[in-house]
Design a protein around this motif. Sequence first.
Motif, PDB file in Angstrom:
ATOM      1  N   GLY A  41       3.789 -33.732  24.901  1.00  0.00           N
ATOM      2  CA  GLY A  41       2.616 -33.001  25.405  1.00  0.00           C
ATOM      3  C   GLY A  41       1.353 -33.457  24.695  1.00  0.00           C
ATOM      4  N   PHE A  42       1.474 -33.732  23.407  1.00  0.00           N
ATOM      5  CA  PHE A  42       0.307 -34.181  22.643  1.00  0.00           C
ATOM      6  C   PHE A  42      -0.179 -35.536  23.163  1.00  0.00           C
ATOM      7  N   VAL A  43       0.774 -36.453  23.355  1.00  0.00           N
ATOM      8  CA  VAL A  43       0.409 -37.798  23.833  1.00  0.00           C
ATOM      9  C   VAL A  43      -0.236 -37.689  25.223  1.00  0.00           C
ATOM     10  N   HIS A  98       6.033 -42.386  14.603  1.00  0.00           N
ATOM     11  CA  HIS A  98       6.460 -42.472  16.008  1.00  0.00           C
ATOM     12  C   HIS A  98       7.521 -41.422  16.307  1.00  0.00           C
ATOM     13  N   ALA A  99       8.442 -41.247  15.378  1.00  0.00           N
ATOM     14  CA  ALA A  99       9.506 -40.261  15.608  1.00  0.00           C
ATOM     15  C   ALA A  99       8.905 -38.865  15.773  1.00  0.00           C
ATOM     16  N   GLN A 100       7.896 -38.542  14.961  1.00  0.00           N
ATOM     17  CA  GLN A 100       7.262 -37.213  15.081  1.00  0.00           C
ATOM     18  C   GLN A 100       6.544 -37.074  16.428  1.00  0.00           C
ATOM     19  N   LEU A 101       5.778 -38.112  16.788  1.00  0.00           N
ATOM     20  CA  LEU A 101       4.991 -38.020  18.023  1.00  0.00           C
ATOM     21  C   LEU A 101       5.877 -38.002  19.260  1.00  0.00           C
ATOM     22  N   ALA A 102       6.978 -38.753  19.206  1.00  0.00           N
ATOM     23  CA  ALA A 102       7.858 -38.820  20.376  1.00  0.00           C
ATOM     24  C   ALA A 102       8.477 -37.453  20.659  1.00  0.00           C
ATOM     25  N   ALA A 103       8.556 -36.628  19.622  1.00  0.00           N
ATOM     26  CA  ALA A 103       9.119 -35.287  19.799  1.00  0.00           C
ATOM     27  C   ALA A 103       8.111 -34.331  20.435  1.00  0.00           C
ATOM     28  N   ASP A 104       6.872 -34.802  20.622  1.00  0.00           N
ATOM     29  CA  ASP A 104       5.825 -33.933  21.154  1.00  0.00           C
ATOM     30  C   ASP A 104       5.051 -34.666  22.258  1.00  0.00           C
ATOM     31  N   ARG A 158       4.396 -44.838  28.289  1.00  0.00           N
ATOM     32  CA  ARG A 158       4.319 -43.710  27.365  1.00  0.00           C
ATOM     33  C   ARG A 158       4.685 -44.158  25.952  1.00  0.00           C
ATOM     34  N   GLN A 159       5.705 -45.033  25.876  1.00  0.00           N
ATOM     35  CA  GLN A 159       6.102 -45.505  24.538  1.00  0.00           C
ATOM     36  C   GLN A 159       4.960 -46.278  23.871  1.00  0.00           C
ATOM     37  N   ALA A 160       4.267 -47.120  24.643  1.00  0.00           N
ATOM     38  CA  ALA A 160       3.168 -47.901  24.054  1.00  0.00           C
ATOM     39  C   ALA A 160       2.071 -46.958  23.558  1.00  0.00           C
ATOM     40  N   ALA A 161       1.769 -45.937  24.349  1.00  0.00           N
ATOM     41  CA  ALA A 161       0.738 -44.985  23.918  1.00  0.00           C
ATOM     42  C   ALA A 161       1.160 -44.309  22.624  1.00  0.00           C
ATOM     43  N   THR A 162       2.429 -43.926  22.552  1.00  0.00           N
ATOM     44  CA  THR A 162       2.925 -43.232  21.361  1.00  0.00           C
ATOM     45  C   THR A 162       2.862 -44.174  20.146  1.00  0.00           C
ATOM     46  N   ILE A 163       3.194 -45.439  20.358  1.00  0.00           N
ATOM     47  CA  ILE A 163       3.143 -46.398  19.242  1.00  0.00           C
ATOM     48  C   ILE A 163       1.702 -46.614  18.774  1.00  0.00           C
ATOM     49  N   LEU A 164       0.776 -46.690  19.721  1.00  0.00           N
ATOM     50  CA  LEU A 164      -0.621 -46.896  19.294  1.00  0.00           C
ATOM     51  C   LEU A 164      -1.083 -45.738  18.412  1.00  0.00           C
ATOM     52  N   LEU A 165      -0.706 -44.529  18.796  1.00  0.00           N
ATOM     53  CA  LEU A 165      -1.102 -43.378  17.979  1.00  0.00           C
ATOM     54  C   LEU A 165      -0.364 -43.405  16.646  1.00  0.00           C
ATOM     55  N   ALA A 166       0.909 -43.788  16.691  1.00  0.00           N
ATOM     56  CA  ALA A 166       1.696 -43.869  15.448  1.00  0.00           C
ATOM     57  C   ALA A 166       1.138 -44.941  14.519  1.00  0.00           C
ATOM     58  N   ALA A 167       0.537 -45.977  15.110  1.00  0.00           N
ATOM     59  CA  ALA A 167      -0.026 -47.064  14.299  1.00  0.00           C
ATOM     60  C   ALA A 167      -1.353 -46.659  13.665  1.00  0.00           C
ATOM     61  N   GLY A 168      -1.837 -45.481  14.023  1.00  0.00           N
ATOM     62  CA  GLY A 168      -3.028 -44.991  13.336  1.00  0.00           C
ATOM     63  C   GLY A 168      -4.256 -44.840  14.222  1.00  0.00           C
ATOM     64  N   LEU A 169      -4.145 -45.139  15.526  1.00  0.00           N
ATOM     65  CA  LEU A 169      -5.305 -44.868  16.376  1.00  0.00           C
ATOM     66  C   LEU A 169      -5.495 -43.351  16.405  1.00  0.00           C
ATOM     67  N   ASP A 170      -6.719 -42.946  16.128  1.00  0.00           N
ATOM     68  CA  ASP A 170      -7.007 -41.520  15.995  1.00  0.00           C
ATOM     69  C   ASP A 170      -7.884 -41.106  17.179  1.00  0.00           C
ATOM     70  N   PRO A 171      -7.376 -40.206  18.025  1.00  0.00           N
ATOM     71  CA  PRO A 171      -8.155 -39.823  19.208  1.00  0.00           C
ATOM     72  C   PRO A 171      -9.516 -39.216  18.875  1.00  0.00           C
TER      73      PRO A 171
END
Length: 332
Positions: free
Chosen positions: A298-300, A290-296, A60-73
């Motif tokens: 459900g989004f990830v 990452h801090a913002q995404l980790a708080a959510d 889950r952390q790796a997924a969150t980091i990839l999104l935080a790094a700018g991967l846009d779904p």
Amino acid sequence: MKRTFSGVKPTGHLTLGNYLGAVRRWAEVDQHDSDALFSIVDLHALTVEHDPARVRRLSRQAATILLAAGLDPEQCTVFVQSHVDEHARLSYLLECTATDGEMRRMIQYKEKGARARAAGESVRLSLLTYPVLMASDILAYATDEVPVGDDQAQHVELTRDLAVRFNQRYGHVFTVPKATYPQVAARVMDLQEPTSKMGKSNDSGAGIVYLLDEPEVIRRKIMRAVTDSGQDVEYDREGRPGAANLLEILAACEDGNPAALAGVYQSYGALKKDTAEAVVELLRPLRERHAQLAADPGFVDEVLRAGAARARGLARPLVDRAYAVIGLLPVG
Ligand code: TYM
């Protein structure tokens, strides 16, 4: 449009090596100029001794980091490998295409296997067959390009060989992919041991910059990087690997050239200071996002669910074709 596939293994916290060698390009280039899939390849994390809860957490952390790094779904597909059965399903057919000699020649198997044996641990069979699963990851999606760091070169070469061999024996099913590498920092080295790769599963954290390290920690690690006793700064990967590593990291952060940057510095102290600041600034937005995404979470989770659904839809017909041409009776 060309197809890109790449992946990251949740065996540890992601590092600056993962970012500069792979993830940064996925976000800045690949997701925009190709139909790109990026996977948290969790099955690969089971090839060495593992703690189930940790693998789950790191995935889950790796997924969150990839999104935080700018991967846009909206621009690319992000998913977890084990959510898509086709990887393991294709892997068996490729085990029937590869030879045991090919597997035993893989550098990572030789190194990791030797390390495990030296520590008195057993070596999992999946460590030997791992490159075949990696080939399946790539071939299941008719991938044209595989953006990776240069430690993956041998694995992508094997993938090409297997694709060609399978196609020749049974008919054309697989696209033959090619690896792409960043211009600089294709192999970021450990700051304490600059002749070894900076690897997320290395024992010592002192030579590894983790993407979620606090700025102070990053500064400390880089200021304490091992260099040689030379008086001047020179870019020489063989002779002066510690300094060359810092120059490459700085060049990657500034889109510069390591040899040219060497001429700018009179001392290692100044080089380290600028490198530390450049890395802190490069990673700042990632840490914040990452801090913002980790708080959510459900989004990830939703991104991963949708990503797996799309990936399944792409891989299924291709793997079905491979099953048919190799001689397996289709479901009636
Ligand atoms: P992994 O998880 O070790 O690394 C993920 C990506 O980061 C790159 N990388 C580095 N680049 C530069 N310097 C470093 N020190 C450094 N460390 C890691 C890796 O080259 C990689 O691109 N086998 C793969 C995962 C994988 C995969 C795939 C990759 C499984 N299936 C299919 C591409 C396509 C691995 O262990 O990566």
